[in-house]
Design an enzyme around this catalytic site. Sequence first.
Site, PDB file in Angstrom:
ATOM      1  N   CYS A   9      35.528  21.775  16.886  1.00 33.21           N
ATOM      2  CA  CYS A   9      35.849  20.669  15.965  1.00 33.21           C
ATOM      3  C   CYS A   9      35.535  19.363  16.705  1.00 33.21           C
ATOM      4  O   CYS A   9      34.773  19.371  17.678  1.00 33.21           O
ATOM      5  CB  CYS A   9      37.302  20.749  15.488  1.00 33.21           C
ATOM      6  SG  CYS A   9      38.536  20.647  16.806  1.00 33.21           S
ATOM      7  N   ASN A  12      39.056  18.867  19.566  1.00 35.41           N
ATOM      8  CA  ASN A  12      39.540  20.105  20.216  1.00 35.41           C
ATOM      9  C   ASN A  12      41.047  20.048  20.495  1.00 35.41           C
ATOM     10  O   ASN A  12      41.538  20.622  21.461  1.00 35.41           O
ATOM     11  CB  ASN A  12      38.761  20.399  21.518  1.00 35.41           C
ATOM     12  CG  ASN A  12      38.978  21.807  22.086  1.00 35.41           C
ATOM     13  OD1 ASN A  12      38.933  22.004  23.294  1.00 35.41           O
ATOM     14  ND2 ASN A  12      39.236  22.783  21.250  1.00 35.41           N
ATOM     15  N   CYS A  14      43.217  19.833  17.374  1.00 37.41           N
ATOM     16  CA  CYS A  14      43.881  20.246  16.127  1.00 37.41           C
ATOM     17  C   CYS A  14      43.279  21.543  15.595  1.00 37.41           C
ATOM     18  O   CYS A  14      43.853  22.629  15.774  1.00 37.41           O
ATOM     19  CB  CYS A  14      43.793  19.154  15.063  1.00 37.41           C
ATOM     20  SG  CYS A  14      44.709  17.653  15.500  1.00 37.41           S
ATOM     21  N   ARG A  15      42.115  21.453  14.940  1.00 35.58           N
ATOM     22  CA  ARG A  15      41.594  22.617  14.213  1.00 35.58           C
ATOM     23  C   ARG A  15      41.087  23.735  15.110  1.00 35.58           C
ATOM     24  O   ARG A  15      41.457  24.901  14.916  1.00 35.58           O
ATOM     25  CB  ARG A  15      40.473  22.175  13.260  1.00 35.58           C
ATOM     26  CG  ARG A  15      40.974  21.285  12.140  1.00 35.58           C
ATOM     27  CD  ARG A  15      39.823  20.571  11.458  1.00 35.58           C
ATOM     28  NE  ARG A  15      39.201  19.588  12.335  1.00 35.58           N
ATOM     29  CZ  ARG A  15      38.106  18.902  12.057  1.00 35.58           C
ATOM     30  NH1 ARG A  15      37.489  19.110  10.912  1.00 35.58           N
ATOM     31  NH2 ARG A  15      37.627  18.010  12.903  1.00 35.58           N
ATOM     32  N   SER A  16      40.225  23.396  16.078  1.00 33.33           N
ATOM     33  CA  SER A  16      39.599  24.504  16.834  1.00 33.33           C
ATOM     34  C   SER A  16      40.566  25.250  17.766  1.00 33.33           C
ATOM     35  O   SER A  16      40.475  26.480  17.851  1.00 33.33           O
ATOM     36  CB  SER A  16      38.331  24.053  17.566  1.00 33.33           C
ATOM     37  OG  SER A  16      38.591  23.068  18.518  1.00 33.33           O
ATOM     38  N   ASP A 128      39.901  17.615   8.578  1.00 36.24           N
ATOM     39  CA  ASP A 128      40.548  17.137   9.797  1.00 36.24           C
ATOM     40  C   ASP A 128      41.978  16.680   9.465  1.00 36.24           C
ATOM     41  O   ASP A 128      42.152  15.757   8.663  1.00 36.24           O
ATOM     42  CB  ASP A 128      39.714  15.958  10.304  1.00 36.24           C
ATOM     43  CG  ASP A 128      40.197  15.449  11.630  1.00 36.24           C
ATOM     44  OD1 ASP A 128      41.266  15.891  12.077  1.00 36.24           O
ATOM     45  OD2 ASP A 128      39.493  14.598  12.201  1.00 36.24           O
TER      46      ASP A 128
HETATM   47  P1  4NP Z   1      40.333  17.908  15.583  1.00 35.66           P
HETATM   48  O1  4NP Z   1      41.122  16.600  15.107  1.00 35.66           O
HETATM   49  O2  4NP Z   1      38.856  17.578  15.539  1.00 35.66           O
HETATM   50  O3  4NP Z   1      40.703  18.951  14.578  1.00 35.66           O
HETATM   51  O4  4NP Z   1      40.823  18.221  16.992  1.00 35.66           O
HETATM   52  C1  4NP Z   1      40.919  15.337  15.685  1.00 35.66           C
HETATM   53  C2  4NP Z   1      41.501  15.027  16.888  1.00 35.66           C
HETATM   54  C3  4NP Z   1      41.323  13.763  17.434  1.00 35.66           C
HETATM   55  C4  4NP Z   1      40.565  12.827  16.769  1.00 35.66           C
HETATM   56  C5  4NP Z   1      39.967  13.137  15.562  1.00 35.66           C
HETATM   57  C6  4NP Z   1      40.145  14.405  15.030  1.00 35.66           C
HETATM   58  N1  4NP Z   1      40.414  11.518  17.321  1.00 35.66           N
HETATM   59  O5  4NP Z   1      39.789  10.672  16.666  1.00 35.66           O
HETATM   60  O6  4NP Z   1      40.909  11.245  18.435  1.00 35.66           O
END
Ligand code: 4NP
Length: 166
Positions: A9, A12, A14-16, A128
């Site tokens: 994702c 790294n 939240c989702r992945s 997200d």
């Molecule tokens: P992820 O979510 O891609 O599912 O881990 C996010 C985590 C951090 C950010 C964006 C999405 N960020 O902008 O810091």
Amino acid sequence: MKIKILFVCLGNICRSPAAEGVMQRLVDERGLASCFEIDSAGTYSGHHGQLPDPRMRQHASRRGYNLTHRARPIKRADFEHFNIIVAMDESNRRNLLHMASTIEQERKIVMMGDYIVKLRAHYDYVPDPYYEGAEGFELALDLLEDACRNLLDEIIEKNKKNIPQS
Ligand code: 4NP
């Protein structure tokens, strides 16, 4: 030889890492842990070394997942090492395609959304949850549990010769 799956994702956190936890539990439940290597990574390196977002850890732990992955950015060697690289959304897929250096590596990239079945009418990717409330995290976990099950079924079906059937 192990089947190596990398979930990807943006951050790294939240989702992945949640996908990694969901898939690890599925292979453990099916007695297939020794057949798989499961990991996750992000296309953005800003959270390197961090545990998953506390909100994701909390929502996941209510479903019995203990997420202990440490965030890391994807690297070129991942495209050699892993057999399947799973993107959570179109932006992740585009970033991965830019990094792939051969057609063979491009072919390893699949969309998590292609494995969503139950919520297919509403979602063909994993949104997200980072800027969302509790519902966003619950939705991400619902989609990941749905998609991981179907992805694993397909992998098992395609690798019948190498995976013991239960
Ligand atoms: P992820 O979510 O891609 O599912 O881990 C996010 C985590 C951090 C950010 C964006 C999405 N960020 O902008 O810091």
